[in-house]
Design a protein around this motif. Structure first.
Motif, short mmCIF file in Angstrom:
data_model
loop_
_atom_site.label_atom_id
_atom_site.label_comp_id
_atom_site.label_asym_id
_atom_site.label_seq_id
_atom_site.Cartn_x
_atom_site.Cartn_y
_atom_site.Cartn_z
N ARG A 1 148.91 71.31 127.22
CA ARG A 1 147.50 71.03 127.47
C ARG A 1 146.76 70.76 126.17
NH1 ARG A 1 143.43 74.09 126.95
NH2 ARG A 1 144.54 76.06 127.04
N LEU A 2 147.00 71.58 125.15
CA LEU A 2 146.34 71.39 123.85
C LEU A 2 146.79 70.09 123.20
CD1 LEU A 2 146.48 75.07 122.62
CD2 LEU A 2 144.42 73.80 123.27
N SER A 3 148.07 69.79 123.28
CA SER A 3 148.58 68.54 122.72
C SER A 3 147.96 67.34 123.43
CB SER A 3 150.10 68.50 122.84
OG SER A 3 150.61 67.28 122.38
N ASP A 4 147.92 67.38 124.75
CA ASP A 4 147.32 66.28 125.53
C ASP A 4 145.84 66.09 125.19
OD1 ASP A 4 149.77 65.90 126.75
OD2 ASP A 4 149.19 66.85 128.65
N ALA A 5 145.16 67.19 124.83
CA ALA A 5 143.74 67.11 124.49
C ALA A 5 143.52 66.68 123.04
CB ALA A 5 143.07 68.47 124.73
N GLY A 6 144.61 66.52 122.28
CA GLY A 6 144.49 66.09 120.89
C GLY A 6 144.11 67.21 119.93
N VAL A 7 144.29 68.47 120.34
CA VAL A 7 143.97 69.59 119.46
C VAL A 7 145.12 69.75 118.46
CG1 VAL A 7 143.56 72.08 119.35
CG2 VAL A 7 142.61 70.74 121.23
N ALA B 1 128.07 72.27 118.42
CA ALA B 1 128.59 71.24 119.32
C ALA B 1 130.09 71.02 119.07
CB ALA B 1 127.82 69.94 119.15
N ARG B 2 130.49 70.92 117.80
CA ARG B 2 131.92 70.78 117.47
C ARG B 2 132.71 71.98 117.93
NH1 ARG B 2 133.25 69.96 111.52
NH2 ARG B 2 135.37 70.08 112.27
N SER B 3 132.17 73.17 117.69
CA SER B 3 132.86 74.40 118.09
C SER B 3 132.96 74.49 119.61
CB SER B 3 132.14 75.62 117.53
OG SER B 3 132.26 75.65 116.13
N GLN B 4 131.92 74.08 120.30
CA GLN B 4 131.95 74.10 121.76
C GLN B 4 133.07 73.19 122.27
OE1 GLN B 4 128.24 73.13 123.67
NE2 GLN B 4 129.10 73.28 125.72
N MET B 5 133.20 72.00 121.71
CA MET B 5 134.27 71.09 122.13
C MET B 5 135.64 71.71 121.84
SD MET B 5 132.77 67.24 121.31
CE MET B 5 133.78 67.16 119.87
N PHE B 6 135.82 72.27 120.63
CA PHE B 6 137.10 72.88 120.25
C PHE B 6 137.48 74.00 121.22
CE2 PHE B 6 139.45 76.28 118.21
CZ PHE B 6 140.57 75.61 117.75
N TYR B 7 136.57 74.94 121.42
CA TYR B 7 136.88 76.10 122.26
C TYR B 7 137.00 75.74 123.74
CZ TYR B 7 136.80 79.23 118.32
OH TYR B 7 137.10 79.85 117.14
N SER B 8 136.26 74.73 124.20
CA SER B 8 136.43 74.26 125.58
C SER B 8 137.84 73.74 125.79
CB SER B 8 135.42 73.17 125.91
OG SER B 8 134.12 73.70 125.97
N GLU B 9 138.36 73.01 124.79
CA GLU B 9 139.74 72.51 124.86
C GLU B 9 140.73 73.66 124.73
OE1 GLU B 9 140.67 69.64 125.76
OE2 GLU B 9 138.90 68.42 125.45
N MET B 10 140.52 74.55 123.76
CA MET B 10 141.46 75.64 123.53
C MET B 10 141.56 76.55 124.75
SD MET B 10 141.49 78.51 120.53
CE MET B 10 141.26 80.12 121.27
#
Length: 136
Positions: free
Chosen positions: A78-84, A13-22
């Motif tokens: 986009r990554l910055s706006d998503a908080g990555v 679940a964590r990885s899915q969120m990370f890669y969806s954002e990335m």
């Protein structure tokens, strides 16, 4: 044609969120012990399976080379706006090339380099580059 990469993930679940954002895309397939992102842009088939990370034994890092500065800036914003969390490395010199880079790390410690080439460089690595040293 697309590159296929398969990685273990301790928390899908964590990885899915990370890669969806990335990747700015939802997972293509989601199962209880597996998920993947099968994309045309970037041309990648990234699969994640439930398992313990073996980051210390895996590839040094993975990367996505972007075609130009505008695309790079859009990814960075986009990554910055998503908080990555991302480490910026402007005008990096590594692997006989110059480029602007950002470095990301997924929840299991796999490192990703997002970059665009700005020119050539006459050496394998500049001493302060994070290319081949970060995370070791």
């Amino acid at each position: 044609m697309r590159v296929h990469i398969s990685l273990p993930a301790t928390d899908l679940a964590r990885s899915q969120m990370f890669y969806s954002e990335m990747l700015a895309a939802p997972a293509t397939k989601v199962r209880p012990n597996y998920l993947n992102f099968r994309l045309n842009e970037p041309a990648i088939h990234l699969s994640l399976f439930k398992g313990e990370s073996s980051c210390n034994d895996s590839a040094q890092h993975f990367g996505i080379e972007l075609p130009d500065a505008e695309t790079f800036k859009a990814w960075q914003e986009r990554l910055s706006d998503a908080g990555v969390d991302a480490l910026s490395e402007p005008d990096a010199r590594c692997c006989y090339a110059r480029g602007d880079k950002i470095w990301l790390q997924d929840p299991d410690g796999h490192r990703w380099e997002i970059w665009h080439r700005t020119g050539e460089y006459d050496a394998l690595i500049e001493p302060q580059s994070t290319c081949c040293t970060q995370g070791q």
